[in-house]
Design a protein around this motif. Sequence first.
Motif, PDB file in Angstrom:
ATOM      1  N   GLN A  52     -43.668  -6.935  54.763  1.00 56.53           N
ATOM      2  CA  GLN A  52     -43.192  -5.639  54.285  1.00 56.53           C
ATOM      3  C   GLN A  52     -43.069  -5.704  52.778  1.00 56.53           C
ATOM      4  O   GLN A  52     -42.360  -6.575  52.237  1.00 56.53           O
ATOM      5  N   MET A  53     -43.751  -4.799  52.112  1.00 58.15           N
ATOM      6  CA  MET A  53     -43.786  -4.790  50.650  1.00 58.15           C
ATOM      7  C   MET A  53     -43.131  -3.520  50.139  1.00 58.15           C
ATOM      8  O   MET A  53     -43.580  -2.423  50.463  1.00 58.15           O
ATOM      9  N   ASN A  54     -42.075  -3.682  49.374  1.00 55.43           N
ATOM     10  CA  ASN A  54     -41.352  -2.547  48.813  1.00 55.43           C
ATOM     11  C   ASN A  54     -41.427  -2.568  47.287  1.00 55.43           C
ATOM     12  O   ASN A  54     -41.723  -3.596  46.688  1.00 55.43           O
ATOM     13  N   SER A  55     -41.124  -1.434  46.693  1.00 54.92           N
ATOM     14  CA  SER A  55     -41.113  -1.316  45.223  1.00 54.92           C
ATOM     15  C   SER A  55     -42.395  -1.891  44.627  1.00 54.92           C
ATOM     16  O   SER A  55     -42.357  -2.719  43.702  1.00 54.92           O
ATOM     17  N   LEU A  56     -43.497  -1.445  45.140  1.00 47.27           N
ATOM     18  CA  LEU A  56     -44.779  -2.006  44.718  1.00 47.27           C
ATOM     19  C   LEU A  56     -45.125  -1.625  43.294  1.00 47.27           C
ATOM     20  O   LEU A  56     -44.862  -0.515  42.833  1.00 47.27           O
ATOM     21  N   LYS A  57     -45.744  -2.576  42.607  1.00 51.01           N
ATOM     22  CA  LYS A  57     -46.154  -2.404  41.227  1.00 51.01           C
ATOM     23  C   LYS A  57     -47.682  -2.430  41.154  1.00 51.01           C
ATOM     24  O   LYS A  57     -48.339  -3.032  42.009  1.00 51.01           O
ATOM     25  N   PRO A  58     -48.274  -1.827  40.136  1.00 50.00           N
ATOM     26  CA  PRO A  58     -49.746  -1.839  40.020  1.00 50.00           C
ATOM     27  C   PRO A  58     -50.326  -3.250  40.023  1.00 50.00           C
ATOM     28  O   PRO A  58     -51.433  -3.452  40.538  1.00 50.00           O
ATOM     29  N   GLU A  59     -49.597  -4.207  39.493  1.00 49.53           N
ATOM     30  CA  GLU A  59     -50.108  -5.578  39.467  1.00 49.53           C
ATOM     31  C   GLU A  59     -50.165  -6.230  40.841  1.00 49.53           C
ATOM     32  O   GLU A  59     -50.685  -7.345  40.984  1.00 49.53           O
ATOM     33  N   ALA A  60     -49.665  -5.561  41.856  1.00 52.96           N
ATOM     34  CA  ALA A  60     -49.780  -6.044  43.230  1.00 52.96           C
ATOM     35  C   ALA A  60     -51.126  -5.684  43.851  1.00 52.96           C
ATOM     36  O   ALA A  60     -51.419  -6.097  44.976  1.00 52.96           O
ATOM     37  N   THR A  61     -51.923  -4.917  43.138  1.00 53.55           N
ATOM     38  CA  THR A  61     -53.248  -4.563  43.628  1.00 53.55           C
ATOM     39  C   THR A  61     -54.093  -5.815  43.813  1.00 53.55           C
ATOM     40  O   THR A  61     -54.285  -6.602  42.890  1.00 53.55           O
ATOM     41  N   ALA A  62     -54.565  -6.015  45.049  1.00 56.53           N
ATOM     42  CA  ALA A  62     -55.313  -7.233  45.367  1.00 56.53           C
ATOM     43  C   ALA A  62     -55.808  -7.158  46.804  1.00 56.53           C
ATOM     44  O   ALA A  62     -55.390  -6.291  47.578  1.00 56.53           O
ATOM     45  N   GLU A  63     -56.660  -8.097  47.142  1.00 65.71           N
ATOM     46  CA  GLU A  63     -57.012  -8.322  48.542  1.00 65.71           C
ATOM     47  C   GLU A  63     -55.944  -9.264  49.087  1.00 65.71           C
ATOM     48  O   GLU A  63     -55.670 -10.312  48.490  1.00 65.71           O
TER      49      GLU A  63
END
Length: 124
Positions: A82-93
């Motif tokens: 579960q991923m919360n408060s996502l940031k653009p730098e979390a963009t990935a495979e």
Amino acid sequence: QLQLVESGGGLVQPGGSRGLSCTASGFTLDYYAVGWFRQAPGKEREGVSCISSRGDTSYYASTVKGRFTISRDNAKNTVYLQMNSLKPEATAEYYCAADSIEGCDLGVDSFGFWGQGTQVTVSS
């Protein structure tokens, strides 16, 4: 056929949440530690979180601690992130991986069986 299948990826706005699933087929996950990893374009694959086979040990990368939660449901042969408060730098495979290690760790080399990945894009 032995497989780990990730699901739940997609597009999410900054500050939003997303849940990923990693489901095993052809074998039971009960005896395996499972890790979540991610790889952004042009970067090395990095450990995000891991959970031991019994679910009594878990670790998080410092960049996600307090915002991501790993859990497992052995009855469903599935591990979740579960991923919360996502940031653009979390963009990935995002990949899940399994191995019969004691406890767990975030090292890519500690896991020998990998899924194919699911893309998470954090963007407005």
